[in-house]
Design a protein around this motif. Structure first.
Motif, PDB file in Angstrom:
ATOM      1  N   GLU A  45       0.791  -1.278   0.117  1.00  0.00           N
ATOM      2  CA  GLU A  45       0.084   0.008  -0.113  1.00  0.00           C
ATOM      3  C   GLU A  45       0.966   1.261  -0.054  1.00  0.00           C
ATOM      4  OE1 GLU A  45      -3.083  -0.010  -0.313  1.00  0.00           O
ATOM      5  OE2 GLU A  45      -3.489  -1.965   0.492  1.00  0.00           O
ATOM      6  N   SER A  46       0.457   2.529  -0.229  1.00  0.00           N
ATOM      7  CA  SER A  46       1.040   3.525  -0.309  1.00  0.00           C
ATOM      8  C   SER A  46       1.634   3.995   1.044  1.00  0.00           C
ATOM      9  CB  SER A  46       0.115   4.803  -0.765  1.00  0.00           C
ATOM     10  OG  SER A  46      -1.108   5.024  -0.051  1.00  0.00           O
ATOM     11  N   LYS A  50      -1.949   1.287   6.586  1.00  0.00           N
ATOM     12  CA  LYS A  50      -2.811  -0.005   6.163  1.00  0.00           C
ATOM     13  C   LYS A  50      -2.647  -1.127   6.942  1.00  0.00           C
ATOM     14  CE  LYS A  50      -4.841   2.364   2.856  1.00  0.00           C
ATOM     15  NZ  LYS A  50      -6.184   2.821   3.136  1.00  0.00           N
TER      16      LYS A  50
END
Length: 252
Positions: A45-46, A50
């Motif tokens: 994920e960025s 998350k």
């Protein structure tokens, strides 16, 4: 539909990206093997945010789903796990050995961390206390070859609750080692500054696999991210040789 004979499931480590294991894919596919590389929940994920609230059971569920999907295409599966992924591989073995799981390949299995707060380490008793007021931990570079871009291999920090769940997975997996009897190859780095060398000894001695069906291979210069580092081709070649020998043995 007729299944192919063999496939490979590759499980990445805690906070890692698929870049940490992708160097394995092409050489394995050249052997004619189906290769599955799932991304575990909260990863890829960025932001490491998350991972917050994600537990090791989520990661097991993702790996098991990928195992089942691959099992619809092939008769036998080799499971390769790096670091935390090696622990997940061992848990898959407790359930599927003697069936579709042929063997496991453990790369730097993370039973003992260099961090003194990890399970089995002197300050582990402090970990539950620290999580009440420390919400994230920074992560160090895990490559000997500093020309490589470590940022692309793993997150640079992780939420504390996810780390605590990783610790729970370590303890849970260690308690199940005696149930594992499938063939096994272990690779570890003498220069590893993330997972201690005796982690591989814990795995090797703890499983019920026959001595003739298990082995440890040591890399001399690599750091923790062995499939991205200066000896990655040696690590890949050792794995290819092991898989080919297993295929030949099965065919024989």
């Amino acid at each position: 539909m007729k299944k192919d004979a063999f496939g490979v499931l590759i499980v990445h480590g805690f906070t890692a990206t698929l870049n940490s294991v992708n160097s394995l894919v092409e050489p394995l596919e050249k052997l004619g093997l189906h290769v599955s590389v799932p991304i575990l929940k909260g990863h890829g994920e960025s932001s490491p945010e998350k991972l917050r609230g994600v537990t090791w059971r989520d990661w097991m569920q993702d790996a098991e789903a990928a195992f089942h999907e691959l099992s619809e295409k092939v008769d036998k599966i080799f499971v390769i796990g790096h670091s935390m992924g090696a622990l997940i591989a061992l848990n898959l073995a407790t359930k599927y050995q003697g069936g579709q799981l042929d063997s496991v390949i453990l790369a730097a299995p993370a039973f003992r961390l260099v961090s003194m707060l990890g399970p089995g380490r002197p300050l582990h008793f402090l970990a539950p206390v620290l999580k009440t007021f420390i919400k994230s931990w920074d992560l160090s570079v895990a490559l000997s070859d500093h020309d490589e871009k470590s940022r692309s291999m793993h997150y640079l920090w992780a939420p504390t609750d996810a780390i605590m769940s990783f610790f729970d997975l370590i303890s849970f997996t260690e308690s199940r080692l005696h149930d594992i009897r499938c063939p096994m190859l272990i690779l570890h780095n003498r220069n590893d500054q993330t997972v201690t060398q005796n982690s591989s000894d814990i795995a090797f001695k703890g499983v019920a696999t026959a001595s003739s069906d298990k082995d440890i291979v040591w890399l001399e210069r690599s750091e923790h991210q062995m499939f991205c580092d200066c000896e990655k081709m040696r690590a890949i070649d050792v794995i290819i040789d092991f898989i080919q020998s297993r295929i030949s043995k099965t065919a024989g």
